[in-house]
Structures are given as C-alpha cells and as structure tokens.
Design an enzyme around this catalytic site. Structure first.
Site, PDB file in Angstrom:
ATOM      1  CD1 TRP A  39       0.906   6.715 -10.258  1.00  0.00           C
ATOM      2  CD2 TRP A  39       1.268   7.489  -8.004  1.00  0.00           C
ATOM      3  NE1 TRP A  39       0.894   8.106 -10.214  1.00  0.00           N
ATOM      4  CE2 TRP A  39       0.997   8.340  -8.880  1.00  0.00           C
ATOM      5  CE3 TRP A  39       1.381   7.740  -6.586  1.00  0.00           C
ATOM      6  CZ2 TRP A  39       1.317   9.733  -8.593  1.00  0.00           C
ATOM      7  CZ3 TRP A  39       1.282   8.937  -6.181  1.00  0.00           C
ATOM      8  CH2 TRP A  39       1.402  10.092  -7.284  1.00  0.00           C
ATOM      9  CE  LYS A  61      -3.382  -0.889  -0.614  1.00  0.00           C
ATOM     10  NZ  LYS A  61      -3.623  -1.548  -1.917  1.00  0.00           N
ATOM     11  CE  LYS A  76     -10.817   9.729   1.771  1.00  0.00           C
ATOM     12  NZ  LYS A  76     -10.755  10.374   3.194  1.00  0.00           N
ATOM     13  CB  VAL A 115       0.384   7.859 -14.144  1.00  0.00           C
ATOM     14  CG1 VAL A 115       0.835   6.897 -15.032  1.00  0.00           C
ATOM     15  CG2 VAL A 115       1.130   8.836 -13.918  1.00  0.00           C
ATOM     16  CB  SER A 143      -3.533   2.796   2.275  1.00  0.00           C
ATOM     17  OG  SER A 143      -3.778   2.326   0.912  1.00  0.00           O
ATOM     18  CG  HIS A 157       4.334  -5.902  -1.382  1.00  0.00           C
ATOM     19  ND1 HIS A 157       4.259  -4.760  -1.828  1.00  0.00           N
ATOM     20  CD2 HIS A 157       3.132  -6.522  -1.741  1.00  0.00           C
ATOM     21  CE1 HIS A 157       3.235  -4.319  -2.343  1.00  0.00           C
ATOM     22  NE2 HIS A 157       2.546  -5.307  -2.550  1.00  0.00           N
ATOM     23  N   GLY A 216       2.305   2.562  -2.993  1.00  0.00           N
ATOM     24  CA  GLY A 216       2.057   2.998  -4.049  1.00  0.00           C
ATOM     25  C   GLY A 216       2.547   2.271  -5.310  1.00  0.00           C
TER      26      GLY A 216
HETATM   27  P1  A3P Z   1      -4.912   5.162  -0.626  1.00  0.00           P
HETATM   28  O1  A3P Z   1      -5.630   3.833  -0.185  1.00  0.00           O
HETATM   29  O2  A3P Z   1      -4.374   5.739   0.494  1.00  0.00           O
HETATM   30  O3  A3P Z   1      -5.796   5.738  -1.528  1.00  0.00           O
HETATM   31  P2  A3P Z   1      -0.366   0.129  -3.783  1.00  0.00           P
HETATM   32  O4  A3P Z   1      -0.428  -0.044  -5.129  1.00  0.00           O
HETATM   33  O5  A3P Z   1       1.192  -0.131  -3.276  1.00  0.00           O
HETATM   34  O6  A3P Z   1      -1.410  -1.184  -3.027  1.00  0.00           O
HETATM   35  O7  A3P Z   1      -0.735   1.335  -2.861  1.00  0.00           O
HETATM   36  C1  A3P Z   1      -2.119   1.677  -2.947  1.00  0.00           C
HETATM   37  C2  A3P Z   1      -2.367   3.002  -2.762  1.00  0.00           C
HETATM   38  O8  A3P Z   1      -1.744   4.142  -3.740  1.00  0.00           O
HETATM   39  C3  A3P Z   1      -3.614   3.506  -2.676  1.00  0.00           C
HETATM   40  O9  A3P Z   1      -3.721   4.540  -1.432  1.00  0.00           O
HETATM   41  C4  A3P Z   1      -4.016   4.141  -3.964  1.00  0.00           C
HETATM   42  O10 A3P Z   1      -5.195   5.054  -3.901  1.00  0.00           O
HETATM   43  C5  A3P Z   1      -2.636   4.972  -4.058  1.00  0.00           C
HETATM   44  N1  A3P Z   1      -2.462   5.304  -5.557  1.00  0.00           N
HETATM   45  C6  A3P Z   1      -2.619   4.331  -6.469  1.00  0.00           C
HETATM   46  N2  A3P Z   1      -2.700   5.142  -7.878  1.00  0.00           N
HETATM   47  C7  A3P Z   1      -2.501   6.472  -7.276  1.00  0.00           C
HETATM   48  C8  A3P Z   1      -2.451   7.613  -8.218  1.00  0.00           C
HETATM   49  N3  A3P Z   1      -2.242   7.943  -9.544  1.00  0.00           N
HETATM   50  N4  A3P Z   1      -2.179   8.956  -7.406  1.00  0.00           N
HETATM   51  C9  A3P Z   1      -2.147   8.798  -6.361  1.00  0.00           C
HETATM   52  N5  A3P Z   1      -2.126   7.627  -5.247  1.00  0.00           N
HETATM   53  C10 A3P Z   1      -2.409   6.528  -6.023  1.00  0.00           C
END
Ligand code: A3P
Length: 301
Positions: free
Chosen positions: A50, A45, A264, A235, A145, A115, A47
């Site tokens: 992303w 979690k 979020k 993105v 998250s 991870h 990012g």
């Molecule tokens: P939140 O739950 O705080 O919204 P992972 O991909 O490692 O599982 O992480 C997920 C987190 O990255 C989530 O956080 C998700 O919303 C956030 N995320 C994914 N894409 C994003 C983007 N383009 N901009 C900002 N946050 C992003």
C-alpha cells in the site's frame, strides 16, 4: 501456481530467516545507497505494498503515467533482500537478486523496500542518510495477515494450523524474526534518526488523506490537490484489489485459490481468528515483551 520447495527456517545472526532472503547477503551488505534513495521498511504484511503504491504515485504518477498500465508495482518497487529463482520457467535462468534489480532501475529517486530488522541494514544506508518510511501494524492483525499469506505463498514455510502459528509468533520464530523486536528496533532507531518516518497501518486505514499529507511533508513533496485526490482514490482498498498491476495476481508462487494478496484490508480482522482465551494469553505475553511505553498500537479504529 508454480511450486517451488517451501524453505526451512534457520537462525541467521539471531533472526529466523530463509535462504530466499539470505543467499545474496554479501551483496546486500555491500549495497551502495544513493542520498536520494527512498526506502520503505516493514515487518511482512504490515501494509508495505500500500505504502509502496502511494510513494510510487507521488513520485511518478504525473511524470510516468504510462507505467500504471504496463509495469506491475512489483517491478517498480523491488525488495532489497530477495534472492529468488528466475520467474521464467527453465533451469538455466539466472536468479533474481534484489540488489541487481534495484541497481538496474532507471528512475530517480529509486524507491525500494525491505523487511530487514534495523540491525541488518547495510552500512551505506546510514552513511548516505537516506529517507526511510517504516510502516507498522498491530501484532494481532499483522499475524493474521501473515498466516493467510504464508498459506498461499510457496516461498515461505508452511504456516500449519492457526493455534500452532499463534504459538510460533509468540515464540518469535517467524521469517524476518520477531515482530516485537522489529517494530521496537525501528521505533528506537527513529528517536536518533530524523530521516525515519514511522507510520501506522491503522492510521492510514482511518484517514488515508492525512497519511499521504504526512508522507508528502516528510519527503518534501507538494502535489496539487487534484493529484492528491487522484492518488487517494487509486490507493483505496477496493481499487487496489481489482488492479492487476498492484494485486500480485500474476505472481507465480502464490495460490490465489487459497487467499488473496490484497485480502481484507481491515483493522480488527484478528477478532475473526483469535478465541477469547487465545487473545487473553496473547495480551499477557505481549505486555511482557513490549517494554517501551512510548510505542502504542491500536487493535481497532
Ligand atoms: P490483510 O491480509 O489483512 O488484508 P504487505 O503489503 O506488507 O504484504 O501487507 C499486506 C496487507 O496490507 C494485507 O492485509 C492487504 O490486504 C493490506 N492492504 C494492501 N493494500 C491495502 C489498502 N489499499 N487498504 C488497506 N489495506 C491494504
């Protein structure tokens, strides 16, 4: 959503894990990396989806544009450690192992993710001196998250209520272990390993274009300015949230009635979850655990 039994946490060589990430352990430890492999590592979690999407577009956005419409990101950038039941219904379907899925990738370079804490990476990774992008996120937002994710995801243990979750996070009893050890372990490894690019979620939120420039510099890529603009647009949080190829909306073991995967995307959402007292207790405990003064996180931007 399909139900699978929520797994138990157990101590695995000193790190709390579940069998979905340890059942294929021998093949993970014997996994053969290639010198041009690019690995994305993070605590869950932070990012990584992303960053996976950014790297996928940087490498293949021009050469394989058709897969944007037909191949979900989850089938382009596989997690190394997964040992999941088949995504197809039926008891006799073969299991999905991250190592097999990656070995069957036909693209070059192979981009995949993990991870795992630093001490669990297979030997071959270090022998091949592969490039790795580590993405870290401040503990409070990372935990929030993770809390929502574990609520919606049947392949992780039940999160329970918020205050017991917070307690468990501080006790470092989470899937993939301690957040504190994870971010510090990779940070300290980076000091002796120039092929680790350590980046922060908060920096990417603040200035995604600069984050992409830094990634290009590290990976030796030089996209045109049009290409870079296109990637920066695609993105963005709102675009990714709507994009069924990246938002995991077709994932069978996630309950989108409970939360979203792309949820979020904010720095500071922790303020909507922590009470003042919880935040103070957490900060006090954080100071005791995070002893390396060179590793600093931002909890707001
Ligand atoms: P939140 O739950 O705080 O919204 P992972 O991909 O490692 O599982 O992480 C997920 C987190 O990255 C989530 O956080 C998700 O919303 C956030 N995320 C994914 N894409 C994003 C983007 N383009 N901009 C900002 N946050 C992003």
């Amino acid at each position: 959503m399909d139900e699978i039994s929520r797994p138990e946490l157990f101590d695995f060589h000193g790190v709390w894990m579940t069998h979905f990430y340890t059942d294929n352990w021998e093949n993970i430890q014997n996994f053969q990396f290639r010198p041009d492999d690019v690995l994305i590592a993070s605590y869950p979690k932070a990012g990584s989806t992303w960053v996976s999407y950014i790297l996928d577009l940087l490498h293949f956005g021009q050469t394989l544009p058709e897969r944007e419409k037909s191949v979900p990101l989850s089938k382009r950038v596989f997690p190394l450690e997964i040992a999941f039941p088949s995504l197809q219904p039926g008891p006799s379907q073969p299991k999905l192992y991250g190592t097999d899925l990656i070995n069957n990738l036909s693209t070059s370079p192979r981009i995949f993710r993990t991870h795992l804490p630093v001490q669990f990476l297979p030997k071959s990774f270090w022998e091949q001196n592969c490039k790795i992008v580590y993405v870290a996120r401040n503990a409070k937002d990372n935990m929030v998250s993770y809390f929502h994710f574990e609520g919606m995801t049947s392949f992780h243990p039940e999160p329970g209520d918020w205050s017991s979750y917070l307690q468990r996070f501080m006790e470092e009893k989470m899937v993939f272990g301690s957040w504190y050890d994870h971010v510090t372990g990779w940070w300290e490894k980076k000091q002796s390993h120039p092929n680790i690019h350590y980046m922060f979620y908060e920096d990417l939120v603040e200035d995604c274009g600069r984050g992409i420039d830094n990634l290009c510099c590290f990976l030796g890529l030089s996209p045109s300015s049009e290409e870079k603009d296109m990637i920066t647009r695609r993105v963005q949080f709102d675009d990714m949230k709507k994009n069924d190829m990246v938002n995991h909306s077709n994932f069978r073991w996630m309950d989108f009635k409970k939360s979203s995967f792309i949820r979020k995307g904010k720095v500071g959402d922790w303020k909507n979850h922590f009470t003042v007292a919880q935040s103070e207790t957490f900060d006090e405990d954080y100071k005791q655990k995070m002893k390396n003064p060179t590793l600093q996180f931002r909890t707001e931007v």
